[in-house]
Design a protein around this motif. Structure first.
Motif, PDB file in Angstrom:
ATOM      1  N   ILE A  90       0.839  -1.202   0.000  1.00 47.26           N
ATOM      2  CA  ILE A  90       0.000   0.000   0.000  1.00 47.26           C
ATOM      3  C   ILE A  90       0.875   1.253   0.000  1.00 47.26           C
ATOM      4  N   ARG A  91       1.966   1.234   0.801  1.00 45.08           N
ATOM      5  CA  ARG A  91       2.870   2.396   0.813  1.00 45.08           C
ATOM      6  C   ARG A  91       3.466   2.630  -0.581  1.00 45.08           C
ATOM      7  N   ALA A  92       3.666   1.548  -1.324  1.00 44.83           N
ATOM      8  CA  ALA A  92       4.336   1.648  -2.626  1.00 44.83           C
ATOM      9  C   ALA A  92       3.432   2.197  -3.731  1.00 44.83           C
ATOM     10  N   ILE A  93       2.138   2.236  -3.512  1.00 47.88           N
ATOM     11  CA  ILE A  93       1.220   2.595  -4.602  1.00 47.88           C
ATOM     12  C   ILE A  93       1.462   4.006  -5.108  1.00 47.88           C
ATOM     13  N   ASN A  94       1.705   4.950  -4.222  1.00 47.83           N
ATOM     14  CA  ASN A  94       1.938   6.332  -4.639  1.00 47.83           C
ATOM     15  C   ASN A  94       3.384   6.617  -5.021  1.00 47.83           C
ATOM     16  N   GLY A  95       4.270   5.637  -4.827  1.00 51.80           N
ATOM     17  CA  GLY A  95       5.672   5.868  -5.114  1.00 51.80           C
ATOM     18  C   GLY A  95       6.377   6.584  -3.989  1.00 51.80           C
ATOM     19  N   VAL A  96       7.616   6.953  -4.227  1.00 54.18           N
ATOM     20  CA  VAL A  96       8.433   7.581  -3.192  1.00 54.18           C
ATOM     21  C   VAL A  96       8.059   9.061  -3.043  1.00 54.18           C
ATOM     22  N   GLY A  97       8.517   9.637  -1.957  1.00 55.72           N
ATOM     23  CA  GLY A  97       8.174  11.030  -1.667  1.00 55.72           C
ATOM     24  C   GLY A  97       9.195  12.026  -2.163  1.00 55.72           C
ATOM     25  N   PHE A  98       9.921  11.672  -3.237  1.00 55.85           N
ATOM     26  CA  PHE A  98      10.928  12.608  -3.746  1.00 55.85           C
ATOM     27  C   PHE A  98      11.035  12.497  -5.265  1.00 55.85           C
ATOM     28  N   ASN A  99      11.621  13.558  -5.846  1.00 59.71           N
ATOM     29  CA  ASN A  99      11.981  13.590  -7.262  1.00 59.71           C
ATOM     30  C   ASN A  99      13.498  13.678  -7.370  1.00 59.71           C
ATOM     31  N   LEU A 100      14.071  12.844  -8.221  1.00 58.49           N
ATOM     32  CA  LEU A 100      15.513  12.820  -8.423  1.00 58.49           C
ATOM     33  C   LEU A 100      15.819  13.221  -9.862  1.00 58.49           C
ATOM     34  N   ASN A 101      16.646  14.224 -10.028  1.00 54.36           N
ATOM     35  CA  ASN A 101      17.046  14.704 -11.343  1.00 54.36           C
ATOM     36  C   ASN A 101      18.443  14.184 -11.665  1.00 54.36           C
ATOM     37  N   LEU A 102      18.589  13.447 -12.751  1.00 51.72           N
ATOM     38  CA  LEU A 102      19.896  13.004 -13.204  1.00 51.72           C
ATOM     39  C   LEU A 102      20.242  13.772 -14.470  1.00 51.72           C
ATOM     40  N   PHE A 103      21.234  14.614 -14.386  1.00 50.36           N
ATOM     41  CA  PHE A 103      21.648  15.459 -15.491  1.00 50.36           C
ATOM     42  C   PHE A 103      22.162  14.582 -16.651  1.00 50.36           C
ATOM     43  N   PRO A 104      21.785  14.862 -17.916  1.00 49.38           N
ATOM     44  CA  PRO A 104      20.932  15.978 -18.312  1.00 49.38           C
ATOM     45  C   PRO A 104      19.518  15.600 -18.739  1.00 49.38           C
ATOM     46  N   ASN A 105      19.121  14.303 -18.710  1.00 51.54           N
ATOM     47  CA  ASN A 105      17.892  13.981 -19.453  1.00 51.54           C
ATOM     48  C   ASN A 105      16.909  13.039 -18.790  1.00 51.54           C
ATOM     49  N   ILE A 106      17.058  12.732 -17.501  1.00 53.27           N
ATOM     50  CA  ILE A 106      16.110  11.778 -16.917  1.00 53.27           C
ATOM     51  C   ILE A 106      15.735  12.206 -15.497  1.00 53.27           C
ATOM     52  N   GLY A 107      14.447  12.116 -15.206  1.00 51.99           N
ATOM     53  CA  GLY A 107      13.951  12.364 -13.866  1.00 51.99           C
ATOM     54  C   GLY A 107      13.326  11.094 -13.306  1.00 51.99           C
ATOM     55  N   LEU A 108      13.644  10.774 -12.065  1.00 52.40           N
ATOM     56  CA  LEU A 108      13.026   9.660 -11.347  1.00 52.40           C
ATOM     57  C   LEU A 108      12.074  10.307 -10.357  1.00 52.40           C
ATOM     58  N   SER A 109      10.797  10.260 -10.659  1.00 51.00           N
ATOM     59  CA  SER A 109       9.829  11.091  -9.955  1.00 51.00           C
ATOM     60  C   SER A 109       8.696  10.246  -9.394  1.00 51.00           C
ATOM     61  N   ALA A 110       8.547  10.226  -8.068  1.00 49.72           N
ATOM     62  CA  ALA A 110       7.441   9.523  -7.387  1.00 49.72           C
ATOM     63  C   ALA A 110       7.361   8.073  -7.858  1.00 49.72           C
ATOM     64  N   ALA A 111       6.537   7.785  -8.875  1.00 56.56           N
ATOM     65  CA  ALA A 111       6.358   6.412  -9.331  1.00 56.56           C
ATOM     66  C   ALA A 111       6.523   6.289 -10.846  1.00 56.56           C
ATOM     67  N   PHE A 112       7.297   7.200 -11.457  1.00 60.51           N
ATOM     68  CA  PHE A 112       7.476   7.115 -12.906  1.00 60.51           C
ATOM     69  C   PHE A 112       8.835   7.678 -13.303  1.00 60.51           C
ATOM     70  N   LEU A 113       9.250   7.374 -14.526  1.00 58.06           N
ATOM     71  CA  LEU A 113      10.460   7.934 -15.116  1.00 58.06           C
ATOM     72  C   LEU A 113      10.044   8.988 -16.128  1.00 58.06           C
ATOM     73  N   ARG A 114      10.775  10.094 -16.152  1.00 58.60           N
ATOM     74  CA  ARG A 114      10.475  11.144 -17.119  1.00 58.60           C
ATOM     75  C   ARG A 114      11.743  11.445 -17.921  1.00 58.60           C
ATOM     76  N   GLU A 115      11.695  11.083 -19.199  1.00 58.98           N
ATOM     77  CA  GLU A 115      12.824  11.315 -20.107  1.00 58.98           C
ATOM     78  C   GLU A 115      12.546  12.551 -20.949  1.00 58.98           C
ATOM     79  N   LEU A 116      13.559  13.395 -21.106  1.00 62.31           N
ATOM     80  CA  LEU A 116      13.400  14.539 -22.003  1.00 62.31           C
ATOM     81  C   LEU A 116      14.345  14.383 -23.188  1.00 62.31           C
ATOM     82  N   LYS A 117      13.861  14.789 -24.361  1.00 55.38           N
ATOM     83  CA  LYS A 117      14.652  14.745 -25.584  1.00 55.38           C
ATOM     84  C   LYS A 117      14.685  16.132 -26.208  1.00 55.38           C
TER      85      LYS A 117
END
Length: 430
Positions: free
Chosen positions: A298-325
């Motif tokens: 149940i704790r895992a459903i919403n994902g973690v309570g932080f956003n991690l930015n890895l320079f220069p093109n990927i974010g690890l955010s809550a419960a998803f990955l966000r890639e920018l091009k």
């Protein structure tokens, strides 16, 4: 070699790159100048580690996905021996792309123009009517060009720079946060369950900033907050005033924004009661799992309570990955990848996906609102009479170093953005 002074840049009275960011502000040319954008592709995207895949996207031999390193098309493949390869998506004959599918499974890649064929590791394995090349073509000398590959905790990175530092050195102090992020599966591994993408009319760095920008949330995402139950809505805005949430610079352009400190490590039971909206699901899960595992899932459903930015093109955010091009100076593509528990309970994964759709989906609350804000920034950056500067000084009055020497401030401050631009400057000024 391109001129670092940007004397050939498109903006009149262009200034040296070292003057574009002074630690507290940067010039809006960084959003609007095509000359700067071209330099960024060459000096950042072609020289450092670029995220290209999660291993769950290519689990089996023959699996592949296509993506880009900067604006260069590449294929990420899983070889017959299980090794991961990143290959330029460019035939060695006449330069055509050899794969036009987003992902799939293949035994080989065949160029549609003249049917030259390549193995999963890039080897040239077939040339039609080969007698025309007798004595002038040795197939072993013409594989698809391979990029350097680095793996960390299932994340796949590639680099065009053969002399690049080891990936673990580049990730540095971001590694413990990656570990925490990927432990969000309720005891199961995580995998990419699907993705959607969109493009916005704006510079790539606008999105890079956004991942650790806590300041915008209650304003840009007001409709999302208003859609939540009252108690939950309070939690999504409380971090604005609380002292515990923080943003931290991690070096090499990386940063982390912690919105909910008690949800950093989801493997640690917080002893809180099951939220009302998950009580029915918890009852279902209790048929197959012991109480402590139910709480973990149940704790895992919403994902973690932080956003991690890895320079220069990927974010690890809550419960998803966000890639920018980066597509052009004023055009960027975003790909959101939903994460689920690999082998986990179907009903819990379904809940994760519904939450993802509500905020990050094309018809959700988050992505459309973010995109509108980013595009307004791009429009405003181009509206000038004299030199236009972008402020990046929020939190300098309360920024301090933590026990490990990292700069840290309140989660609404711009410490993470300054870290990203410091790395930008280091790579761009040569």
């Amino acid at each position: 070699m391109l001129d670092t002074s940007l004397e050939q840049a498109s903006v009149p009275n262009a200034r040296p790159l070292e003057d574009m960011f002074d630690g507290e502000r940067f010039h809006s040319d960084l959003y609007t100048d095509p000359g700067i954008f071209d330099l960024e592709i060459e000096r950042i995207y072609h020289r450092t580690w670029i995220w290209v895949a999660h291993e769950s996207e290519i689990p089996n031999a023959g699996d592949f996905k296509t993506t880009h390193v900067g604006r260069t098309p590449v294929i990420v493949t899983r070889g017959k021996d299980g090794a991961v390869h990143v290959l330029l998506n460019r035939c060695r004959h006449r330069g055509a792309t050899v794969c036009d599918r987003n992902q799939g499974n293949a035994r080989a890649f065949t160029c549609p123009y003249h049917a030259w064929s390549y193995g999963l590791d890039g080897r040239l394995i077939g040339v039609p009517f080969e007698e025309g090349y007798k004595g002038i073509l040795d197939k072993k000398n013409y594989p698809l060009v391979s990029l350097k590959v680095g793996l960390y905790c299932g994340l796949v990175f590639a680099s065009m720079n053969e002399d690049i530092e080891p990936l673990e050195d580049f990730l540095g102090d971001a590694k413990p946060w990656i570990d925490l992020f990927l432990r969000q599966g309720g005891g199961f591994p995580v995998k990419v369950a699907g993705a959607h993408k969109f493009r916005f009319t704006g510079n790539w760095k606008i999105q890079l900033e956004n991942t650790t920008d806590g300041y915008h949330f209650p304003f840009v995402h007001r409709t999302f907050v208003d859609s939540l139950p009252q108690e939950m809505a309070k939690g999504f805005t409380a971090f604005m005033r609380e002292e515990g949430p923080f943003v931290r610079a991690l070096g090499n352009g990386h940063s982390v924004a912690v919105f909910f400190p008690d949800q950093v490590d989801l493997s640690q039971d917080d002893d809180k009661p099951i939220p009302p909206q998950f009580e029915e699901l918890a009852a279902q899960l209790s048929r197959d799992y012991p109480p402590e595992r139910v709480r973990w899932i149940i704790r895992a459903i919403n994902g973690v309570g932080f956003n991690l930015n890895l320079f220069p093109n990927i974010g690890l955010s809550a419960a998803f990955l966000r890639e920018l091009k980066p597509l052009a100076v004023d055009r960027t593509e975003i790909r959101h990848m939903a994460l689920v528990m690999d082998g986990g309970p179907e009903e819990a994964n379904r809940a994760r996906l519904r939450i993802h759709e509500k905020f990050q989906g094309a018809g959700g609350f988050g992505s459309p609102d973010d995109m509108a804000a980013w595009e307004r920034v791009q429009i405003g950056a181009g509206a000038r009479r004299d030199d236009v500067w972008i402020m990046l000084n929020r939190g300098l009055n309360r920024e301090a170093r933590d026990g490990e020497g990292h700069l840290q401030a309140h989660v609404t401050d711009e410490t993470g953005m300054r870290e990203g631009y410091a790395m930008w400057k280091r790579m761009m000024v040569q």
